[in-house]
Scaffold this motif. Structure first.
Motif, PDB file in Angstrom:
ATOM      1  N   ASN A 161      24.003  28.079  26.434  1.00 40.43           N
ATOM      2  CA  ASN A 161      24.739  27.801  25.198  1.00 40.43           C
ATOM      3  C   ASN A 161      25.406  29.063  24.666  1.00 40.43           C
ATOM      4  O   ASN A 161      26.524  29.028  24.174  1.00 40.43           O
ATOM      5  N   ASP A 162      24.673  30.180  24.764  1.00 42.96           N
ATOM      6  CA  ASP A 162      25.222  31.461  24.308  1.00 42.96           C
ATOM      7  C   ASP A 162      26.504  31.812  25.067  1.00 42.96           C
ATOM      8  O   ASP A 162      27.490  32.218  24.467  1.00 42.96           O
ATOM      9  N   THR A 163      26.460  31.637  26.384  1.00 44.75           N
ATOM     10  CA  THR A 163      27.645  31.966  27.180  1.00 44.75           C
ATOM     11  C   THR A 163      28.795  31.040  26.803  1.00 44.75           C
ATOM     12  O   THR A 163      29.928  31.474  26.653  1.00 44.75           O
ATOM     13  N   ALA A 164      28.475  29.755  26.639  1.00 48.26           N
ATOM     14  CA  ALA A 164      29.528  28.788  26.335  1.00 48.26           C
ATOM     15  C   ALA A 164      30.129  29.020  24.950  1.00 48.26           C
ATOM     16  O   ALA A 164      31.333  28.876  24.764  1.00 48.26           O
ATOM     17  N   LEU A 165      29.281  29.397  23.995  1.00 44.16           N
ATOM     18  CA  LEU A 165      29.762  29.453  22.606  1.00 44.16           C
ATOM     19  C   LEU A 165      30.098  30.854  22.115  1.00 44.16           C
ATOM     20  O   LEU A 165      30.700  31.025  21.070  1.00 44.16           O
ATOM     21  N   MET A 166      29.712  31.882  22.867  1.00 41.25           N
ATOM     22  CA  MET A 166      29.998  33.258  22.445  1.00 41.25           C
ATOM     23  C   MET A 166      30.863  34.002  23.449  1.00 41.25           C
ATOM     24  O   MET A 166      31.739  34.763  23.086  1.00 41.25           O
ATOM     25  N   GLY A 167      30.560  33.797  24.747  1.00 43.04           N
ATOM     26  CA  GLY A 167      31.078  34.708  25.777  1.00 43.04           C
ATOM     27  C   GLY A 167      32.410  34.320  26.358  1.00 43.04           C
ATOM     28  O   GLY A 167      32.583  34.329  27.564  1.00 43.04           O
ATOM     29  N   LYS A 168      33.361  33.935  25.509  1.00 42.25           N
ATOM     30  CA  LYS A 168      34.675  33.539  26.040  1.00 42.25           C
ATOM     31  C   LYS A 168      35.354  34.692  26.751  1.00 42.25           C
ATOM     32  O   LYS A 168      35.957  34.534  27.788  1.00 42.25           O
ATOM     33  N   LYS A 169      35.166  35.886  26.161  1.00 35.78           N
ATOM     34  CA  LYS A 169      35.798  37.081  26.714  1.00 35.78           C
ATOM     35  C   LYS A 169      35.247  37.397  28.110  1.00 35.78           C
ATOM     36  O   LYS A 169      35.982  37.698  29.025  1.00 35.78           O
ATOM     37  N   LYS A 170      33.891  37.275  28.208  1.00 39.07           N
ATOM     38  CA  LYS A 170      33.225  37.596  29.469  1.00 39.07           C
ATOM     39  C   LYS A 170      33.737  36.713  30.613  1.00 39.07           C
ATOM     40  O   LYS A 170      33.937  37.168  31.714  1.00 39.07           O
ATOM     41  N   CYS A 171      33.960  35.432  30.319  1.00 40.26           N
ATOM     42  CA  CYS A 171      34.455  34.505  31.336  1.00 40.26           C
ATOM     43  C   CYS A 171      35.798  34.980  31.872  1.00 40.26           C
ATOM     44  O   CYS A 171      36.013  35.021  33.067  1.00 40.26           O
ATOM     45  N   LYS A 172      36.652  35.358  30.921  1.00 36.23           N
ATOM     46  CA  LYS A 172      37.991  35.808  31.311  1.00 36.23           C
ATOM     47  C   LYS A 172      37.912  37.055  32.189  1.00 36.23           C
ATOM     48  O   LYS A 172      38.593  37.156  33.184  1.00 36.23           O
TER      49      LYS A 172
END
Lengths: 200, 95
Positions: free
Chosen positions: B74-85
């Motif tokens: 959930n943290d990655t989905a809701l916080m880590g938008k930058k990290k995905c990019k």
């Protein structure tokens, strides 16, 4: 697995709803009495995105049905929920995800709540919960446990909406009074300045 | 405000909650001082110290560790938008 979902519209701005949401379970809410404590575990603002992330521990007290208590061999009245919420000021969205801490070997409850603005004066609330009984054994027992929890969610959702409406109304009143007080204080200060200037 | 699960933390919790709510409505939502709610940091530290003891005493700290682990997606989905990019661009470069 069973799913419970629910949606409501509140006639308050997203700013008002997202603020009042922090005190949803205060004494102004006389409906959601099953929530007995809310503790904040951590809170941070992401410097890049501005997202406010909060971890909370919610303590509930609500009696379980007798058949479930005898099955578990004990009282099941107090339970705890771990909630993580994300406020995104850019998209104006509050997302709250919760999971049960207590009885997690017996049952898994995952709840997601989202608050989004519908327009300048209305906010949409969307709630979805996935309930999965984990115990081995008869499917009938699993179904009964899941059904009991879905029923509980439905009852609490009705009370939650009524209780939160009360908190929203009270918050609006208190904020208006505060603004009024500030205005009066400012006017008094200005009047004092004028008097002083006139005397000088 | 709501109660703390540990009655001994109620007073400091009330002070922290009041401070936070003021910061949230007057500053955070208006985009002022969005980096952190520093004015409440001292109160939070005091409240947290009180709470941590209570959580340990009740054995909740262990349960929380597991719950945090489970919440990482959930943290990655809701916080880590930058990290995905970032990982996407890295993937592209490798290709």
């Amino acid at each position: 697995m069973k799913v419970f979902s629910n949606a409501e519209t509140f006639n308050y701005s997203w700013e008002e709803v997202s603020t009042a949401n922090w005190r949803k379970y205060c004494p102004w809410n006389q409906k959601s009495t099953h929530v007995v404590a809310v503790d904040t575990l951590s809170r941070t603002v992401d410097p890049e995105t501005g997202i406010l992330r909060t971890e909370r521990l919610i303590t509930c007290r609500q009696s379980a049905p007798d058949w479930l208590k005898s099955l578990m061999g004990g009282s099941m009245d107090e339970s705890q929920v771990y909630e993580t919420s994300y406020v995104d000021p850019r998209t104006r969205t509050v997302t709250m995800v919760s999971a049960n801490l207590t009885w997690s070997n017996l049952i898994n409850v995952q709840e997601t709540v989202v608050y989004r603005p519908l327009n300048g004066t209305q906010t949409r609330f969307e709630q979805a919960a996935k309930i999965t009984a984990l115990c081995g054994g008869w499917q009938r027992i699993k179904n009964s446990i899941e059904d009991t929890l879905v029923k509980r969610f439905r009852e609490n959702a009705v009370k939650g909406k009524e209780g939160f409406e009360a908190v929203l109304a009270m918050s609006r009143r208190v904020f208006a009074e505060e603004r009024e007080r500030e205005k009066i204080m400012m006017l008094q200060a200005q009047a004092g300045n004028i008097r002083m200037a006139a005397a000088a | 405000m709501s109660q703390s699960l540990a009655p001994e933390c109620n007073e400091i919790k009330e002070r922290y909650d009041t401070c936070f709510l003021k910061w949230y409505s007057e500053k955070y939502l208006r985009g002022i001082g969005t980096t952190d709610n520093n004015e409440c940091a001292g109160l939070f530290k005091e409240y947290s110290t009180c709470l941590q003891g209570a959580l340990k005493e009740r054995g909740i700290d262990k349960l929380l560790e597991e719950a945090r682990e489970d919440n990482k997606e959930n943290d990655t989905a809701l916080m880590g938008k930058k990290k995905c990019k970032l990982s996407e661009t890295r993937g592209l470069r490798q290709r």
